[in-house]
Design a protein around this motif. Structure first.
Motif, short mmCIF file in Angstrom:
data_model
loop_
_atom_site.label_atom_id
_atom_site.label_comp_id
_atom_site.label_asym_id
_atom_site.label_seq_id
_atom_site.Cartn_x
_atom_site.Cartn_y
_atom_site.Cartn_z
N GLY A 41 0.79 -1.21 0.00
CA GLY A 41 0.00 0.00 0.00
C GLY A 41 0.82 1.27 0.00
O GLY A 41 0.28 2.36 -0.10
N ALA A 42 2.16 1.15 0.13
CA ALA A 42 2.98 2.36 0.18
C ALA A 42 2.85 3.17 -1.10
O ALA A 42 2.88 4.41 -1.08
N SER A 43 2.68 2.49 -2.22
CA SER A 43 2.53 3.22 -3.48
C SER A 43 1.26 4.06 -3.49
O SER A 43 1.22 5.16 -4.05
N ALA A 44 0.18 3.54 -2.85
CA ALA A 44 -1.05 4.31 -2.76
C ALA A 44 -0.83 5.57 -1.93
O ALA A 44 -1.35 6.64 -2.26
N ALA A 45 -0.07 5.45 -0.85
CA ALA A 45 0.22 6.63 -0.03
C ALA A 45 1.04 7.64 -0.82
O ALA A 45 0.77 8.85 -0.78
N VAL A 90 -6.02 -0.08 0.90
CA VAL A 90 -5.43 0.17 2.21
C VAL A 90 -4.23 1.09 2.05
O VAL A 90 -3.39 0.89 1.17
N VAL A 91 -4.15 2.10 2.91
CA VAL A 91 -3.05 3.07 2.86
C VAL A 91 -2.32 3.06 4.20
O VAL A 91 -2.95 3.27 5.25
N PRO A 92 -1.00 2.82 4.23
CA PRO A 92 -0.27 2.88 5.50
C PRO A 92 -0.11 4.32 5.97
O PRO A 92 0.22 5.21 5.19
N VAL A 93 -0.35 4.52 7.25
CA VAL A 93 -0.25 5.85 7.86
C VAL A 93 0.76 5.76 9.00
O VAL A 93 0.60 4.96 9.92
N GLU A 94 1.80 6.54 8.91
CA GLU A 94 2.85 6.56 9.93
C GLU A 94 2.44 7.50 11.07
O GLU A 94 1.82 8.53 10.83
N TRP A 95 2.79 7.14 12.28
CA TRP A 95 2.44 7.98 13.42
C TRP A 95 3.62 8.06 14.38
O TRP A 95 4.42 7.14 14.47
N ARG A 108 7.33 7.19 20.97
CA ARG A 108 6.66 6.04 20.39
C ARG A 108 6.42 6.32 18.91
O ARG A 108 6.19 7.47 18.53
N ALA A 109 6.45 5.27 18.09
CA ALA A 109 6.21 5.44 16.66
C ALA A 109 5.71 4.14 16.08
O ALA A 109 5.91 3.05 16.65
N GLY A 110 5.03 4.20 14.97
CA GLY A 110 4.54 3.00 14.33
C GLY A 110 3.84 3.32 13.04
O GLY A 110 3.89 4.44 12.53
N VAL A 111 3.16 2.33 12.49
CA VAL A 111 2.39 2.50 11.27
C VAL A 111 1.06 1.78 11.46
O VAL A 111 1.00 0.72 12.09
N ALA A 112 -0.01 2.38 10.95
CA ALA A 112 -1.34 1.79 11.01
C ALA A 112 -1.93 1.81 9.62
O ALA A 112 -1.65 2.71 8.83
N ASP A 113 -2.74 0.82 9.32
CA ASP A 113 -3.39 0.76 8.02
C ASP A 113 -4.71 1.51 8.06
O ASP A 113 -5.55 1.26 8.94
N ALA A 114 -4.90 2.42 7.11
CA ALA A 114 -6.18 3.09 6.91
C ALA A 114 -6.91 2.35 5.79
O ALA A 114 -6.48 2.40 4.64
N SER A 115 -7.98 1.66 6.13
CA SER A 115 -8.66 0.80 5.16
C SER A 115 -9.98 1.43 4.72
O SER A 115 -10.65 2.11 5.50
N PRO A 116 -10.38 1.18 3.47
CA PRO A 116 -11.66 1.72 3.00
C PRO A 116 -12.84 1.15 3.75
O PRO A 116 -13.88 1.81 3.87
N GLU A 117 -12.71 -0.09 4.28
CA GLU A 117 -13.82 -0.68 5.03
C GLU A 117 -14.21 0.16 6.25
O GLU A 117 -15.35 0.14 6.67
N TRP A 118 -13.24 0.89 6.79
CA TRP A 118 -13.49 1.73 7.96
C TRP A 118 -13.28 3.20 7.64
O TRP A 118 -12.85 3.99 8.48
#
Length: 562
Positions: A41-45, A90-95, A108-118
């Motif tokens: 999904g990185a390409s989508a981001a 799905v688009v990965p979102v870094e936080w 703290r740091a991480g990545v979460a998936d932003a999905s169209p289902e939600w």
């Protein structure tokens, strides 16, 4: 920040992404200085062509070790499909979470998936933080960086911590006025914000018109489908004042009726002709509500159900019991208005439902907090509208469930709760009152306190009034204060007292008004009931009536809805 590159944002590394269909908390583990590997999904981001953070950021439901941080990707918030202009992938979102306001020291740091289902929403449950601390956070998707938000952890469970500054708000109708109260609340720099319902309204344009007319318009039809509710939430979050309030502090949220439909009750719609379709509507509304609020995974909706009642501890200082007075209630026995309704006293009726009522009473028995704060939606104290025979009260509030109210009140009395304070929204006016076990005995002791916030914008500008001259106060001696301007309540909670400033803005028909304190009430430790500490003098306009407001004015304001 302009010029911030990907490696700078990811200085502590990234954790594994989330599943696409079921939102889960992102991991907060990190490997310092290790660049991330390519992610699905990185390409989508990278392909995002405009800022996806148009709805801002938020935090919520803090505990002593962390909190939820939230965002939702929507470069075109009002897109008709409800997906905010996002691709169906799905688009990965870094936080990242920081311990300094300049966002330099990452903890703290991480990545979460932003999905169209939600709805491309992101809910990260951040943990392993220090208690009683300020933190800041932000997100990145592709080349775009979100605004930064401020969050706090609660004090350690064994500690009071410092004084708590807590604001609470309710009822923001987008068409009726500008959200100036949200901006002024943000400027007060609270530690915690409670939103007590009617965060958004379901009506189509010009269906619900303020007395002086609407100043802006809803987009789209009345909200019924998931796409409708997503668009309406997005439209509200395009308001810069609301985004500022979300970014200022963590929120605790509960809904009332307009997040779904006016005056709904359990499985019963306001309009009987909706029939079985109401369950589908409720499911869509609950899903959109979760997608747009900083809630933990314990509140992920399951079909037409959403577990929203919960308890949040603020060290030893306060226990917040957050209630849901819509989803489990019995239907209003005699309709929604002010009526003399004998069925309201039926002991079988409940506004909470048996399970939630038992949960609340158990919480009272277990509580060791200095302040037990009940955050809920509708008027708790009895409010008779006239002194004639019978009991003419609002059937949509706790008055329509009198036995349920008595069980809850008796529950905190029998449990020996040290200080019980009920916080309320819904009625579009400021009120303060003493709470009684027996409202038929005016000389009986107070056993708790209720503070009610006015609306952010609903019913338009409103007007100042003499708080001693309201007819409800003459009929109900336990009611101590009334004001019909827009605003919010700002409290300061310490071991010895809770102080509440009733903040008002003179108008919401134009943006940018300043806020002032109309009155201040104090609830002292171990002294049930409210005490007036400050009241700004009332200066009636030259053409004012002898009585500035009548009981009929109040009833009309609360019940004249489509």
């Amino acid at each position: 920040m302009p010029g911030l590159d990907r490696r700078a944002f990811l200085v502590t590394g990234l954790a594994a992404g989330l599943g696409a269909a079921i939102p889960r908390p992102a991991s907060a583990t990190a490997s310092p200085e290790i660049p991330p590997s390519p992610m699905p999904g990185a390409s989508a981001a990278r392909g995002l062509c405009s800022d996806p953070f148009m709805l801002g950021v938020a935090s919520g439901d803090p505990d002593h070790a962390g909190f939820v941080i939230w965002t939702r990707l929507a470069p075109r918030p009002l897109a008709e499909d409800g997906l905010g202009g996002m691709p169906p992938v799905v688009v990965p979102v870094e936080w990242q979470v920081y311990d300094d306001e300049c966002c330099r020291r990452i903890v703290r740091a991480g990545v979460a998936d932003a999905s169209p289902e939600w709805g491309h929403s992101v809910h990260v449950e951040v943990g392993h933080l220090a208690p009683g601390r300020e933190y800041w956070y932000r997100f990145r998707a592709g080349p775009y960086l979100s605004p930064a938000g401020r969050a706090l952890t609660a004090p350690h469970p064994a500690s009071f911590g410092g004084p708590l500054t807590m604001a609470f708000v309710s009822c923001a109708q987008y068409e009726h006025g500008y959200f100036t109260a949200y901006r002024r609340l943000a400027e007060d720099h609270p530690d915690l914000v409670l939103h007590l319902g009617d965060y958004q309204y379901e009506y189509a344009r010009d269906t619900y018109v303020a007395p002086s007319g609407n100043v802006r318009d809803h987009e789209g039809p009345e909200t019924v489908t998931l796409a409708d509710y997503r668009r309406r939430h997005a439209q509200y979050k395009t308001d810069a004042d609301l985004r500022a309030a979300h970014a200022a502090a963590p929120w605790l949220v509960v809904f009332d009726d307009h997040e779904v439909d006016n005056n709904w009750a359990g499985e019963t719609p306001a309009h009987p002709d909706e029939g079985p379709a109401f369950r589908r509507r409720r499911e869509a509304a609950f899903r959109a509500y979760y997608e747009n609020m900083p809630l933990r995974r314990t509140s992920i909706p399951c079909g037409a159900g959403l577990r929203l009642y919960r308890r949040v501890e603020w060290g030893r200082m306060a226990s917040f019991h957050l209630l849901d007075t819509r989803q489990y209630r019995d239907d209003q026995a005699c309709g929604d208005g002010y009526k003399d309704c004998p069925e309201a006293a039926d002991p079988a009726r409940s506004i909470l439902g048996a399970e939630q009522e038992a949960w609340l009473l158990d919480g009272f028995r277990r509580s060791r907090a200095r302040w037990d704060v009940i955050g809920q939606q509708v008027f708790f104290a009895r409010r008779e509208s006239d002194a004639g025979p019978g009991t003419r009260t609002s059937q949509d509030a706790w008055d329509g469930y009198a036995a349920s109210r008595r069980r809850v009140t008796r529950g905190w009395v029998d449990a020996g709760v040290r200080n019980s304070v009920v916080l309320t929204g819904d009625v579009h006016a400021h009120w303060a009152s003493d709470l009684k076990l027996d409202y038929d005995d005016p000389a009986g002791p107070a056993v708790g306190s209720e503070l009610v916030t006015t609306s952010v914008s609903t019913t338009g500008d409103g007007a100042d009034s003499d708080p001693a001259d309201h007819p409800f106060l003459r009929v109900n001696p336990h009611l101590r204060f009334y004001n019909n301007q827009r605003g919010y309540v700002l409290t300061r909670v310490g071991p010895e007292a809770m102080t509440a400033d009733f903040k008002v803005v003179p108008r919401v028909s134009v943006p940018g008004a300043e806020a002032c304190t109309r009155a201040t009430f104090v609830v002292e430790d171990r002294v049930p009931g409210v005490r007036q500490a400050y009241l700004r003098p009332y200066s009636p306009p030259i053409a004012a009536r002898t009585a500035d407001v009548t009981a009929e004015d109040t009833i009309r304001q609360e019940t004249e809805r489509p």
